[in-house]
Design an enzyme around this catalytic site. Structure first.
Site, short mmCIF file in Angstrom:
data_model
loop_
_atom_site.label_atom_id
_atom_site.label_comp_id
_atom_site.label_asym_id
_atom_site.label_seq_id
_atom_site.Cartn_x
_atom_site.Cartn_y
_atom_site.Cartn_z
N LYS A 29 0.88 -1.33 0.31
CA LYS A 29 0.09 0.05 0.08
C LYS A 29 1.06 0.72 0.37
O LYS A 29 0.16 2.27 0.29
CB LYS A 29 -1.09 0.51 1.26
CG LYS A 29 -2.47 -0.67 0.51
CD LYS A 29 -3.37 0.18 1.54
CE LYS A 29 -4.92 -0.86 1.59
NZ LYS A 29 -5.47 -0.74 2.57
N SER A 54 -7.42 8.77 7.69
CA SER A 54 -5.80 9.12 7.48
C SER A 54 -5.40 9.59 6.03
O SER A 54 -4.35 10.73 6.14
CB SER A 54 -5.21 7.71 7.22
OG SER A 54 -4.75 7.16 8.86
N ARG A 64 -17.38 5.77 9.00
CA ARG A 64 -17.79 7.52 8.82
C ARG A 64 -19.04 7.03 7.96
O ARG A 64 -19.77 8.72 8.13
CB ARG A 64 -16.24 7.50 8.40
CG ARG A 64 -15.33 7.84 9.03
CD ARG A 64 -13.83 7.90 8.20
NE ARG A 64 -14.15 7.23 7.61
CZ ARG A 64 -12.71 7.17 7.25
NH1 ARG A 64 -11.74 7.99 6.37
NH2 ARG A 64 -12.68 6.10 6.02
#
Ligand code: PNS
Length: 183
Positions: free
Chosen positions: A53, A140, A102
């Site tokens: 990633k 993030s 979220r």
């Protein structure tokens, strides 16, 4: 010995695994951990060692930050894992994977991940907690983007993370950029 109340045995020693990249850890993550500790006896913050990633912070840096941040929080363990999450969870006595949600946009990805994990191990469940209203816009990814461009992320991530982001992006340690009436 006092008779055991219904469900009491189930409440004992409940452990949740809270996995993620935590690149970097945000107040949104901390909020989930804090609230999870009201439900679980122990929360294991499991940081994925996922070099593919291409994280901004190395696994060592992410581990170190999280360990410092949770050093005074009993019942939180910070660890890292490589490979499949279900294999890591199987090595612990946790039955629950904890994830924050979220917005509805998170749902599809989370639904696929939870379904895949359950298909890999039918004894595991994923529990979702809605992110608090103060942090529903914090991720993030956006934190890194804003910090890289010199925007203030104070109040959204712990001070230690603010400092580490500034070091990473070689930015001066300045006050939060705010637009006020006088600007
Ligand atoms: O914070 P993130 O990046 O959304 O966390 C994703 C994470 C690390 C939880 C997920 O990518 C993961 O579990 N990776 C380990 C590999 C794995 O088990 N993949 C199968 C799940 S679909």
């Amino acid at each position: 010995m006092a008779p055991q109340k219904k469900g009491e045995d189930k409440a004992m020693g409940k452990v949740a695994i809270y996995p993620g990249s935590f690149d970097p850890i945000t107040y949104g993550h901390l909020d989930i951990v804090e609230r999870a500790l009201e439900i679980f006896d122990k929360v294991i913050v499991a940081i994925a060692d996922n070099a593919e990633k291409r994280p901004l912070f190395s696994i060592e840096e992410r581990l170190q930050m999280a360990k410092i941040i949770f050093k005074d929080t009993p019942n939180v363990i910070v660890d890292s894992f490589k490979g499949l999450l279900v294999d890591y969870v199987a090595k612990t006595n946790a039955k629950v994977i904890l994830r924050g949600l979220r917005a509805t946009s998170d749902f599809e990805y989370e639904f696929h991940m939870a379904s895949m994990n359950r298909s890999l191990n039918t004894h595991l469940d994923t529990l979702f907690m809605m992110t608090s209203k103060d942090y529903f816009f914090v991720s993030s990814r956006t934190i890194k983007e804003v910090a890289k461009l010199g925007g203030g992320v104070e109040g959204l991530v712990p001070d230690l993370v603010v400092r580490r982001l500034k070091e990473k992006f070689k930015l001066p340690v300045t006050k939060k950029k705010q637009i006020g009436w006088d600007d």
